[in-house]
Design a protein around this motif. Structure first.
Motif, short mmCIF file in Angstrom:
data_model
loop_
_atom_site.label_atom_id
_atom_site.label_comp_id
_atom_site.label_asym_id
_atom_site.label_seq_id
_atom_site.Cartn_x
_atom_site.Cartn_y
_atom_site.Cartn_z
N UNK A 4 -4.96 -8.67 -8.40
CA UNK A 4 -5.54 -8.62 -9.79
C UNK A 4 -6.49 -7.31 -9.67
N UNK A 5 -6.42 -6.45 -8.75
CA UNK A 5 -7.34 -5.39 -8.83
C UNK A 5 -6.72 -4.38 -10.00
N UNK A 6 -7.88 -3.65 -10.51
CA UNK A 6 -7.52 -2.92 -11.76
C UNK A 6 -6.86 -1.58 -11.14
N UNK A 7 -6.02 -0.80 -11.97
CA UNK A 7 -5.46 0.45 -11.54
C UNK A 7 -5.59 1.27 -12.54
N UNK A 8 -5.74 2.49 -12.38
CA UNK A 8 -5.39 3.64 -13.33
C UNK A 8 -4.50 4.20 -12.72
N UNK A 9 -3.04 4.25 -13.09
CA UNK A 9 -2.09 4.97 -12.91
C UNK A 9 -1.83 6.33 -13.29
N UNK A 10 -1.25 7.29 -12.46
CA UNK A 10 -1.33 8.60 -12.72
C UNK A 10 0.13 9.22 -13.61
N UNK A 11 0.80 8.10 -13.72
CA UNK A 11 2.15 8.31 -14.62
C UNK A 11 2.24 7.23 -15.68
N UNK A 12 2.50 7.56 -16.86
CA UNK A 12 2.88 6.51 -17.81
C UNK A 12 4.35 5.96 -17.72
N UNK A 13 5.30 6.58 -17.04
CA UNK A 13 6.69 6.08 -16.95
C UNK A 13 7.00 5.63 -15.45
N UNK A 14 6.06 6.30 -14.51
CA UNK A 14 6.72 5.55 -13.19
C UNK A 14 5.40 4.99 -12.51
N UNK A 15 5.66 3.91 -11.69
CA UNK A 15 4.77 3.02 -11.26
C UNK A 15 5.16 2.74 -9.86
N UNK A 16 3.87 2.75 -9.01
CA UNK A 16 4.03 2.37 -7.55
C UNK A 16 3.65 0.86 -7.61
N UNK A 17 4.38 -0.06 -6.77
CA UNK A 17 4.17 -1.38 -6.56
C UNK A 17 4.41 -1.64 -5.15
N UNK A 18 3.05 -1.79 -4.44
CA UNK A 18 2.98 -2.32 -3.15
C UNK A 18 3.40 -3.62 -2.95
#
Length: 326
Positions: free
Chosen positions: A149-163
């Motif tokens: 549940x940690x918030x994230x500011x993602x660097x891309x609006x189309x591609x996402x990292x998911x650990x």
């Protein structure tokens, strides 16, 4: 509390996060930016004038280490121009006692250091620095917590990292990762699936699953699930999107994974499978747990079920004791 602190000051503070190293570090930085934003900070693209500067570091390559220390030296000047600036070092370098000792002695302008195990506690660390006016070092080697549940500011609006997991159990003789990121800890599949569904609903078109060795996912869970099972569940989520993953270890990659990749059209036909050496003797010295023949058998099978497979790899040249012929 931090947001209230800055609200009482009547201004919006700004923060800058500098990232070195792998995709896992990039994903960690997205969480750091999310926590900073939740604490009331805006984000800026450089250290000049920033209230908080975070260096999220890599310990794999010496060149990256030297760049970090060089950047820390440059921050002496920004700190002089902006004395209230708080500077933090985190990531894999923070898991090395030689580094933290050097920070204590030679970089007094650094406000805090925390290793990968304590990343989720960053708001607490920041709050202590802001209120106690003391340097904070959170570098204890703990088994490792997974904070959801940690918030994230993602660097891309189309591609996402998911650990999907953290740490590594392989202990290859050349690698520091198990020592700075700890032993393997898998996230629960329900939490991963929920994050993926949210990303797809938000319009993300490519999800890359991350782990030091994604193929060993699930071995530490009570639930009967492996990486191929998880991959199939994610690929079955309704929507138009691609799934990728990295990195795979040849020891644990096998026919079930390759068959799963071949069965779902939205799993990218791309496999990053490091071989590290073409010599079985050197592979044994590296503690890689496979030989040349085993690697080639797996690659040939993967290509047989996915003729359009794009294969990428890593190789180490000049491993200690390696001959010119090897």
């Amino acid at each position: 509390q931090i947001a209230s602190f800055w609200a009482s000051q009547g201004r919006t503070p700004v923060a800058y996060v500098e990232t070195y190293g792998c995709q896992q570090n990039e994903a960690d930085s997205e969480r750091l930016r999310g926590m900073l934003q939740a604490c009331g900070y805006g984000l800026t693209d450089g250290p000049e004038g920033a209230d908080v500067v975070i260096l999220n570091t890599c310990a794999i390559r010496e060149n990256a280490n030297q760049r970090v220390f060089g950047f820390l030296g440059e921050l002496v000047h920004t700190k002089e121009r902006y004395p209230q600036q708080k500077i933090f070092l985190c990531g894999c370098m923070a898991g090395q006692t030689t580094v933290t000792d050097r920070i204590r002695k030679s970089f007094p302008h650094v406000s805090g250091v925390f290793n990968t195990h304590h990343l989720w506690q960053f708001p607490q660390i920041l709050y202590r620095v802001l209120t106690q006016k003391k340097r904070v070092f959170c570098i204890e080697d703990e088994p490792g917590s997974i904070a959801e549940g940690l918030p994230a500011v993602r660097g891309n609006s189309l591609k996402a990292w998911v650990s999907i997991m953290y740490g590594c159990n392989n202990f290859c003789t050349y690698c520091i990762v198990p020592y700075v990121r700890g032993r393997e800890r898998s996230r629960k599949p329900g939490d991963i699936l929920q994050e993926c569904r949210q990303l797809i609903a938000q319009g993300y078109k490519e999800i890359t699953l991350l782990g030091q060795n994604v193929n060993s996912y699930g071995k530490d869970l009570e639930e009967e699930i492996d990486f191929a099972d998880l991959l199939a569940q994610i690929a079955s989520i309704p929507g138009k999107f691609w799934v990728r993953f990295m990195t795979s270890h040849p020891r644990d990659a096998g026919k079930k994974l390759f068959d799963t990749m071949a069965s779902y059209p939205n799993i990218a036909r791309q496999l990053h499978l490091p071989f590290q050496s073409g010599s079985s003797r050197v592979l044994k010295a590296m503690n890689r747990h496979y030989d040349r023949e085993t690697y080639l058998e797996k690659v040939n099978y993967a290509k047989s079920v996915m003729p359009d497979l794009v294969l990428t790899s890593d190789v180490i040249v000049g491993f200690p004791g390696e001959t010119a012929e090897e």
